[in-house]
Every structure is written in C-alpha cells, then in structure tokens.
Design a protein around this motif. Structure first.
Motif, PDB file in Angstrom:
ATOM      1  N   LYS A  20       0.796  -1.227   0.000  1.00 47.27           N
ATOM      2  CA  LYS A  20       0.000   0.000   0.000  1.00 47.27           C
ATOM      3  C   LYS A  20       0.833   1.283   0.000  1.00 47.27           C
ATOM      4  CE  LYS A  20      -3.822  -2.349   0.158  1.00 47.27           C
ATOM      5  NZ  LYS A  20      -4.701  -2.418  -1.015  1.00 47.27           N
ATOM      6  N   SER A  21       2.040   1.240   0.546  1.00 50.88           N
ATOM      7  CA  SER A  21       2.886   2.432   0.551  1.00 50.88           C
ATOM      8  C   SER A  21       4.336   2.019   0.367  1.00 50.88           C
ATOM      9  CB  SER A  21       2.714   3.224   1.852  1.00 50.88           C
ATOM     10  OG  SER A  21       3.148   2.473   2.966  1.00 50.88           O
ATOM     11  N   GLU A  22       5.191   2.983   0.125  1.00 46.70           N
ATOM     12  CA  GLU A  22       6.594   2.698  -0.163  1.00 46.70           C
ATOM     13  C   GLU A  22       7.330   2.245   1.091  1.00 46.70           C
ATOM     14  OE1 GLU A  22      10.494   5.298  -1.454  1.00 46.70           O
ATOM     15  OE2 GLU A  22       8.586   5.680  -2.495  1.00 46.70           O
ATOM     16  N   LEU A  23       8.058   1.137   0.973  1.00 43.33           N
ATOM     17  CA  LEU A  23       8.891   0.639   2.061  1.00 43.33           C
ATOM     18  C   LEU A  23      10.257   0.253   1.499  1.00 43.33           C
ATOM     19  CD1 LEU A  23       6.470  -1.731   4.040  1.00 43.33           C
ATOM     20  CD2 LEU A  23       7.218   0.555   4.704  1.00 43.33           C
ATOM     21  N   TYR A  24      11.283   0.475   2.304  1.00 42.25           N
ATOM     22  CA  TYR A  24      12.653   0.092   1.936  1.00 42.25           C
ATOM     23  C   TYR A  24      13.004  -1.195   2.686  1.00 42.25           C
ATOM     24  CZ  TYR A  24      17.773   0.133   1.873  1.00 42.25           C
ATOM     25  OH  TYR A  24      19.095  -0.219   1.736  1.00 42.25           O
ATOM     26  N   LEU A  25      13.407  -2.223   1.959  1.00 43.64           N
ATOM     27  CA  LEU A  25      13.762  -3.503   2.561  1.00 43.64           C
ATOM     28  C   LEU A  25      15.195  -3.842   2.174  1.00 43.64           C
ATOM     29  CD1 LEU A  25      10.432  -5.358   1.727  1.00 43.64           C
ATOM     30  CD2 LEU A  25      11.159  -4.564   3.988  1.00 43.64           C
ATOM     31  N   ALA A  26      16.039  -4.056   3.174  1.00 41.07           N
ATOM     32  CA  ALA A  26      17.468  -4.237   2.931  1.00 41.07           C
ATOM     33  C   ALA A  26      17.845  -5.697   2.690  1.00 41.07           C
ATOM     34  CB  ALA A  26      18.264  -3.701   4.128  1.00 41.07           C
ATOM     35  N   ARG A  27      18.746  -5.888   1.748  1.00 39.53           N
ATOM     36  CA  ARG A  27      19.415  -7.179   1.492  1.00 39.53           C
ATOM     37  C   ARG A  27      18.442  -8.347   1.405  1.00 39.53           C
ATOM     38  NH1 ARG A  27      21.937 -10.661   4.621  1.00 39.53           N
ATOM     39  NH2 ARG A  27      21.533  -9.417   6.487  1.00 39.53           N
ATOM     40  N   ILE A  28      17.556  -8.285   0.411  1.00 43.40           N
ATOM     41  CA  ILE A  28      16.618  -9.365   0.165  1.00 43.40           C
ATOM     42  C   ILE A  28      17.282 -10.371  -0.773  1.00 43.40           C
ATOM     43  CG2 ILE A  28      14.332  -9.969  -0.677  1.00 43.40           C
ATOM     44  CD1 ILE A  28      14.419  -8.162   1.831  1.00 43.40           C
ATOM     45  N   VAL A  29      17.324 -11.626  -0.359  1.00 42.01           N
ATOM     46  CA  VAL A  29      18.027 -12.661  -1.119  1.00 42.01           C
ATOM     47  C   VAL A  29      17.048 -13.438  -1.992  1.00 42.01           C
ATOM     48  CG1 VAL A  29      19.466 -14.721  -0.980  1.00 42.01           C
ATOM     49  CG2 VAL A  29      19.760 -12.879   0.689  1.00 42.01           C
ATOM     50  N   ALA A  30      17.399 -13.589  -3.268  1.00 37.95           N
ATOM     51  CA  ALA A  30      16.661 -14.463  -4.179  1.00 37.95           C
ATOM     52  C   ALA A  30      17.434 -15.774  -4.256  1.00 37.95           C
ATOM     53  CB  ALA A  30      16.541 -13.824  -5.559  1.00 37.95           C
ATOM     54  N   ASP A  31      16.969 -16.774  -3.525  1.00 38.25           N
ATOM     55  CA  ASP A  31      17.701 -18.043  -3.494  1.00 38.25           C
ATOM     56  C   ASP A  31      17.641 -18.760  -4.837  1.00 38.25           C
ATOM     57  OD1 ASP A  31      18.683 -18.215  -0.758  1.00 38.25           O
ATOM     58  OD2 ASP A  31      16.579 -18.260  -0.184  1.00 38.25           O
ATOM     59  N   LEU A  32      16.502 -18.690  -5.513  1.00 40.30           N
ATOM     60  CA  LEU A  32      16.324 -19.342  -6.814  1.00 40.30           C
ATOM     61  C   LEU A  32      16.280 -18.286  -7.919  1.00 40.30           C
ATOM     62  CD1 LEU A  32      13.472 -21.891  -5.937  1.00 40.30           C
ATOM     63  CD2 LEU A  32      15.905 -22.405  -6.250  1.00 40.30           C
ATOM     64  N   PRO A  33      16.644 -18.663  -9.145  1.00 38.15           N
ATOM     65  CA  PRO A  33      16.444 -17.738 -10.266  1.00 38.15           C
ATOM     66  C   PRO A  33      14.977 -17.326 -10.316  1.00 38.15           C
ATOM     67  CG  PRO A  33      17.747 -19.634 -10.958  1.00 38.15           C
ATOM     68  CD  PRO A  33      17.234 -19.953  -9.587  1.00 38.15           C
ATOM     69  N   THR A  34      14.724 -16.035 -10.390  1.00 38.54           N
ATOM     70  CA  THR A  34      13.363 -15.521 -10.244  1.00 38.54           C
ATOM     71  C   THR A  34      13.059 -14.468 -11.293  1.00 38.54           C
ATOM     72  OG1 THR A  34      13.440 -15.899  -7.853  1.00 38.54           O
ATOM     73  CG2 THR A  34      11.776 -14.357  -8.644  1.00 38.54           C
ATOM     74  N   LEU A  35      11.823 -14.483 -11.795  1.00 34.94           N
ATOM     75  CA  LEU A  35      11.368 -13.434 -12.688  1.00 34.94           C
ATOM     76  C   LEU A  35      10.194 -12.711 -12.037  1.00 34.94           C
ATOM     77  CD1 LEU A  35      11.398 -13.135 -16.388  1.00 34.94           C
ATOM     78  CD2 LEU A  35       9.201 -12.667 -15.302  1.00 34.94           C
ATOM     79  N   VAL A  36      10.301 -11.398 -11.924  1.00 36.27           N
ATOM     80  CA  VAL A  36       9.276 -10.564 -11.297  1.00 36.27           C
ATOM     81  C   VAL A  36       8.622  -9.693 -12.363  1.00 36.27           C
ATOM     82  CG1 VAL A  36       8.749  -8.867  -9.507  1.00 36.27           C
ATOM     83  CG2 VAL A  36      10.636 -10.488  -9.173  1.00 36.27           C
ATOM     84  N   PHE A  37       7.300  -9.755 -12.444  1.00 41.41           N
ATOM     85  CA  PHE A  37       6.532  -8.961 -13.393  1.00 41.41           C
ATOM     86  C   PHE A  37       5.793  -7.869 -12.609  1.00 41.41           C
ATOM     87  CE2 PHE A  37       2.588  -9.005 -16.334  1.00 41.41           C
ATOM     88  CZ  PHE A  37       3.066  -7.917 -17.052  1.00 41.41           C
ATOM     89  N   VAL A  38       6.137  -6.613 -12.864  1.00 35.58           N
ATOM     90  CA  VAL A  38       5.525  -5.494 -12.138  1.00 35.58           C
ATOM     91  C   VAL A  38       4.226  -5.097 -12.840  1.00 35.58           C
ATOM     92  CG1 VAL A  38       5.776  -3.105 -11.388  1.00 35.58           C
ATOM     93  CG2 VAL A  38       7.733  -4.671 -11.284  1.00 35.58           C
ATOM     94  N   ARG A  39       3.124  -5.244 -12.129  1.00 34.49           N
ATOM     95  CA  ARG A  39       1.815  -4.933 -12.703  1.00 34.49           C
ATOM     96  C   ARG A  39       1.349  -3.518 -12.384  1.00 34.49           C
ATOM     97  NH1 ARG A  39      -0.822 -10.742 -10.942  1.00 34.49           N
ATOM     98  NH2 ARG A  39      -0.241 -11.885 -12.841  1.00 34.49           N
ATOM     99  N   LYS A  40       1.805  -2.985 -11.247  1.00 32.57           N
ATOM    100  CA  LYS A  40       1.404  -1.634 -10.874  1.00 32.57           C
ATOM    101  C   LYS A  40       2.488  -1.034  -9.987  1.00 32.57           C
ATOM    102  CE  LYS A  40      -2.596   0.980  -9.187  1.00 32.57           C
ATOM    103  NZ  LYS A  40      -3.971   0.896  -8.622  1.00 32.57           N
ATOM    104  N   GLY A  41       2.888   0.211 -10.280  1.00 34.69           N
ATOM    105  CA  GLY A  41       3.920   0.854  -9.491  1.00 34.69           C
ATOM    106  C   GLY A  41       5.307   0.647 -10.072  1.00 34.69           C
ATOM    107  N   THR A  42       6.334   0.820  -9.228  1.00 32.46           N
ATOM    108  CA  THR A  42       7.727   0.709  -9.650  1.00 32.46           C
ATOM    109  C   THR A  42       8.537  -0.050  -8.596  1.00 32.46           C
ATOM    110  OG1 THR A  42       7.583   2.848 -10.776  1.00 32.46           O
ATOM    111  CG2 THR A  42       9.789   2.007 -10.339  1.00 32.46           C
ATOM    112  N   LYS A  43       9.399  -0.943  -9.050  1.00 29.25           N
ATOM    113  CA  LYS A  43      10.311  -1.673  -8.162  1.00 29.25           C
ATOM    114  C   LYS A  43      11.733  -1.229  -8.459  1.00 29.25           C
ATOM    115  CE  LYS A  43       9.890  -6.128  -7.239  1.00 29.25           C
ATOM    116  NZ  LYS A  43       9.998  -6.240  -5.772  1.00 29.25           N
ATOM    117  N   THR A  44      12.498  -0.971  -7.408  1.00 25.14           N
ATOM    118  CA  THR A  44      13.908  -0.624  -7.561  1.00 25.14           C
ATOM    119  C   THR A  44      14.762  -1.628  -6.798  1.00 25.14           C
ATOM    120  OG1 THR A  44      13.374   1.735  -7.744  1.00 25.14           O
ATOM    121  CG2 THR A  44      15.655   1.160  -7.231  1.00 25.14           C
TER     122      THR A  44
END
Length: 280
Positions: A20-44
């Motif tokens: 619902k609102s912008e949050l900063y999350l530090a050092r998030i690990v992707a253990d497996l190869p992952t594809l993220v599809f952004v449907r609304k908003g922006t991911k950095t």
C-alpha cells in the motif's frame, strides 16, 4: 481472493505481492532464479553498485543467490507484482535455440514486453497454482516458455553449478525453516564434521546462526507480503513459538515490525490462507 505462496515440485514457486505504501527492505536474497513482473507501481533493486528500476508493465530476471535492497513504490493506492521462482531442474533442462545467449549475472530488466509474454507468464503461473489436472511435463513446458521469452532478449539464467558451503546450508534450511535446526544437523547432511562446517562458513565470512536467522526472516517476509496468514501463524512457520521474539528479530533484520509490513501488504478482505504445495 485468498493469497498464498504456491509451489509445485520440480517446476517452481509463484506468488503475488501487494503493497500500500513505499517501504525500503534491505538485502533481500533471491535463493532461486526468479522473474518478477511489475503490474502496478515501480520496483527498484540496488546492490553491488548496480541499480535496476522496473516500471509498470516491465519484468526483471534475478539470478539465483543474489541479494538486493528493494524499494516497491506504489502508483496511486498500491504496488503490485507477481513472481515465479524457477526450480533448478527447469533451468538445467532448458535448451536454448540460440548459442549466443548471455548469462544473467545479477539482474536484467526486460522491456518492452509484448502481449505474448503476458500470456506466457499467466500460463506459467497457472501451471504452478492451478488445481486443474495439468501434468508436471506440461507445467514445466509452460514455465520453460518464460525462459524462451528471455532468450528473445539475448539472456538466460546460468545453469546451476557448484555451490558455496553457505549456499548449501541456506538451501537445506530453506526446505523447513520452522525446524529446530542445529549446526550438527546440517553438518551431518553435508557429511562433514560440525567443526569443519563452522570453519568453512567462517571462511565465507558468515556463521550458521546468521544464515538460520536470515533464512527464517526472508521466509517470514515472503509470507507477510504474499499471503494472508496471521502474524502468529507466520511466526510459527518461521520457527518462533514466541510472536514477540519473532517481531524483535524481524524488526532487527528489516527495520519494520511485522505489524507495519502486514498493514501495508494486506487486502481489505483478508480471510487467512495456507502455504500450498500443488501436486498432480
């Protein structure tokens, strides 16, 4: 609609994230190869002096084992994305038509995406989440189509190779985060002594307890973002009988309490759900 992280053995995992609102999350690990599809908003994504900005209607492929600082920025009243994490077998069995594809070392943003990709992503997600009678072979084929679309951009995930000791430990802990894991349990699985395990982890500048906490907190974060389970249930799933102790660990790791994060990621019609494993 109930939200869940759903998985299918030999194929992968899938989930939807709503914020619902912008949050900063530090050092998030992707253990497996992952594809993220952004449907609304922006991911950095920020990490290793690189920054990737993924806008609405774009996708990002993240190599397995990568860690990024993540900012999900809503557009209007929410941010929404969907992701698929690929089982190693899918990556291993994929045979690119072209021999000039480049490995994704950290992450790669795909844009512009055509209607065909959107349809492929929907079918791949359904192959993991659906209750319909879809065979594992067809499900793997649908997920592999995403890899073929990546190939249209000249990119591919690296074939899984030899892992570091810390990666092996992380993978074992990730299988059942709630278990009362001890270092000796992992050492036995790796067929080495506990002293050797601790020495090798020290050589990688990490300890067993640090990996265990991070695996549990990362798992809890995924449940908070992508399911409607209560915080108490998530605490137990992450290996904590005490919700208050879990909250302290979570705040130490991410800088936000589970309550704050749940408030930002919950739907108005939460019903509670489960972490499903889909079988044929």
């Amino acid at each position: 609609m109930k939200r869940a992280i759903q998985s299918r053995e030999g194929v992968g995992l899938a989930a939807t994230v709503i914020q619902k609102s912008e949050l900063y999350l530090a050092r998030i690990v992707a253990d497996l190869p992952t594809l993220v599809f952004v449907r609304k908003g922006t991911k950095t994504l920020k990490g290793n002096e690189n920054e990737f900005v993924i806008r609405e209607g774009e996708a990002v492929a993240i190599a397995g084992g990568q860690a990024f600082d993540v900012v999900n920025r809503p557009s209007g009243d929410e941010f929404q994305s969907a992701w698929i994490a690929f089982h190693p077998n899918v990556i291993q069995n994929y045979k690119p038509i072209r021999d000039d594809l480049e490995n994704i070392e950290s992450a790669f943003v795909f844009s512009p995406l055509g209607e065909g990709f959107t349809d492929a992503f929907r079918l791949a997600t359904e192959s993991i989440t659906t209750r319909m009678n879809i065979s594992e072979q067809i499900a793997a084929h649908r997920v592999t189509e995403i890899l073929l679309w990546m190939g249209e951009f000249g990119k591919k995930f690296k074939v899984p190779s030899s892992e570091t000791v810390s990666q092996k430990v992380r993978n074992l802990l990730s299988s059942t985060p709630a278990r009362d894991w001890q270092a000796i349990d992992i050492a036995d699985r790796l067929e080495i002594s506990e002293a050797t395990l601790r020495r090798r982890l020290a050589g990688e500048n990490v300890s067993f307890s640090e990996i265990l906490i991070d695996v549990r907190m990362s798992f809890a974060l995924s449940l908070l973002q992508a399911t409607d389970r209560s915080i108490g249930e998530i605490a137990k799933e992450a290996g904590y009988d005490s919700a208050s102790r879990f909250a302290v660990r979570f705040r130490d790791r991410f800088g936000y309490s589970p309550t704050v994060l749940r408030k930002e990621t919950s739907l108005t019609d939460r019903n509670g759900t489960i972490l499903d494993r889909v079988r044929t």
